[in-house]
Design a protein around this motif. Structure first.
Motif, PDB file in Angstrom:
ATOM      1  N   THR A 109     -30.655  55.905 -56.416  1.00  0.00           N
ATOM      2  CA  THR A 109     -30.293  55.236 -55.228  1.00  0.00           C
ATOM      3  C   THR A 109     -30.286  56.026 -54.190  1.00  0.00           C
ATOM      4  O   THR A 109     -29.568  55.702 -53.137  1.00  0.00           O
ATOM      5  N   GLN A 110     -30.600  57.351 -54.123  1.00  0.00           N
ATOM      6  CA  GLN A 110     -30.370  58.295 -53.326  1.00  0.00           C
ATOM      7  C   GLN A 110     -31.449  58.905 -52.518  1.00  0.00           C
ATOM      8  O   GLN A 110     -32.463  58.842 -53.339  1.00  0.00           O
ATOM      9  N   PHE A 157     -27.331  55.153 -50.888  1.00  0.00           N
ATOM     10  CA  PHE A 157     -27.213  53.550 -50.640  1.00  0.00           C
ATOM     11  C   PHE A 157     -26.450  52.891 -51.538  1.00  0.00           C
ATOM     12  O   PHE A 157     -26.450  51.413 -51.232  1.00  0.00           O
ATOM     13  N   VAL A 167     -29.638  47.968 -47.214  1.00  0.00           N
ATOM     14  CA  VAL A 167     -28.440  48.372 -47.440  1.00  0.00           C
ATOM     15  C   VAL A 167     -28.237  49.540 -46.696  1.00  0.00           C
ATOM     16  O   VAL A 167     -28.931  49.790 -45.670  1.00  0.00           O
ATOM     17  N   THR A 168     -26.671  50.127 -46.597  1.00  0.00           N
ATOM     18  CA  THR A 168     -26.562  51.008 -45.730  1.00  0.00           C
ATOM     19  C   THR A 168     -25.965  52.375 -46.397  1.00  0.00           C
ATOM     20  O   THR A 168     -25.618  52.382 -47.495  1.00  0.00           O
ATOM     21  N   GLY A 169     -26.017  53.499 -45.517  1.00  0.00           N
ATOM     22  CA  GLY A 169     -25.510  54.500 -46.049  1.00  0.00           C
ATOM     23  C   GLY A 169     -25.092  55.632 -45.002  1.00  0.00           C
ATOM     24  O   GLY A 169     -25.390  55.312 -43.820  1.00  0.00           O
ATOM     25  N   THR A 189     -29.372  52.332 -41.775  1.00  0.00           N
ATOM     26  CA  THR A 189     -29.515  50.884 -42.572  1.00  0.00           C
ATOM     27  C   THR A 189     -30.990  51.227 -43.066  1.00  0.00           C
ATOM     28  O   THR A 189     -31.994  51.566 -42.332  1.00  0.00           O
TER      29      THR A 189
END
Length: 237
Positions: A109-110, A157, A167-169, A189
């Motif tokens: 997820t990164q 994220f 998704v946001t980060g 985003t």
């Protein structure tokens, strides 16, 4: 009679000065509010592409497909947004280009590493005069042709989105402009598409941090701060 002629001359002078003032203030007001097009809206993911039905799959399938290396592809944009005062009237200047390159590596997820580069000499706004100043006195694109951003730490994220999901980060990295580098942190985003994903963000910039004088010229005063906007479309590397 002499006094009458003098009085008429003074009245004409006052009327002339008033007319000049009206043109100096009213002219830009009319131009900005009735002639000039509104500045482009900020780059965003508000209008996502429509994915083919066959591309919609489970989250697990989407998760496997984003793992690996990606490159900045066609449809990407980047540029600046800054507030101006044009002869006393507030307006917003926006310049953009599609000449953007870069890449990203994803693990789980990164986003574990990545960077993008913008060709500043190709940035265009709605004003040739502004563009000339931007390429010359302001950014000196002959000496500093590019602006770059490089991640300094992974962006998590939280999850791998399905197609069209967002998704946001939070990203932290090094922004290099005008030959000077500063650490920046900003929100990102990301959105899955049928065959890749898009990433959108806006980086606040204080001109003095990059050795850039406030780009004021010809009756235009520019704020000391602006933003670098980007919307990157990633395709398989």
């Amino acid at each position: 009679m002499a006094r009458t002629g003098s009085g008429r001359w003074k009245r004409r002078l006052i009327v002339g000065v008033a007319a000049d003032a009206l043109v100096g203030v009213g002219g830009p007001y009319v131009y900005i509010n009735y002639i000039q097009d509104d500045p482009p809206a900020a780059l965003s993911l508000d209008s996502p592409p429509t994915a083919p039905e066959s591309a919609s799959g489970s989250g697990d399938q989407a998760g496997r497909s984003v793992q690996g290396s990606w490159r900045v592809g066609s449809g990407s944009q980047a540029g600046y947004r800054v507030d101006e005062v044009l002869f006393g009237q507030n307006t917003t200047a926006v310049g953009r280009t599609g000449q953007v390159t870069g890449g990203l590596k994803i693990e789980g997820t990164q986003a574990v590493s990545g960077s993008f580069t913008v060709d500043l000499a190709s940035v265009r706004s709605d004003s040739d005069q502004r563009d000339s100043q931007f390429r010359g006195r302001v950014m000196n694109t002959e000496r500093y042709p590019d602006a770059t951003f490089e991640l300094a730490e992974p962006v998590d994220f939280g999850s791998v989105p399905d197609v069209n999901e967002q998704v946001t980060g939070e990203a932290t990295g090094d922004l290099t402009v005008h030959g000077q580098t500063s650490s920046v942190t900003f929100d990102l985003t990301a959105q899955r598409t049928a065959d890749g994903f898009r990433v959108n963000g806006s980086i606040p910039v204080t001109f003095a941090d990059y050795g850039i004088d406030a780009p004021n010229f010809g009756g235009i005063a520019v704020e000391d701060e602006g933003t670098v906007e980007f919307l990157l479309a990633f395709a398989p590397a």
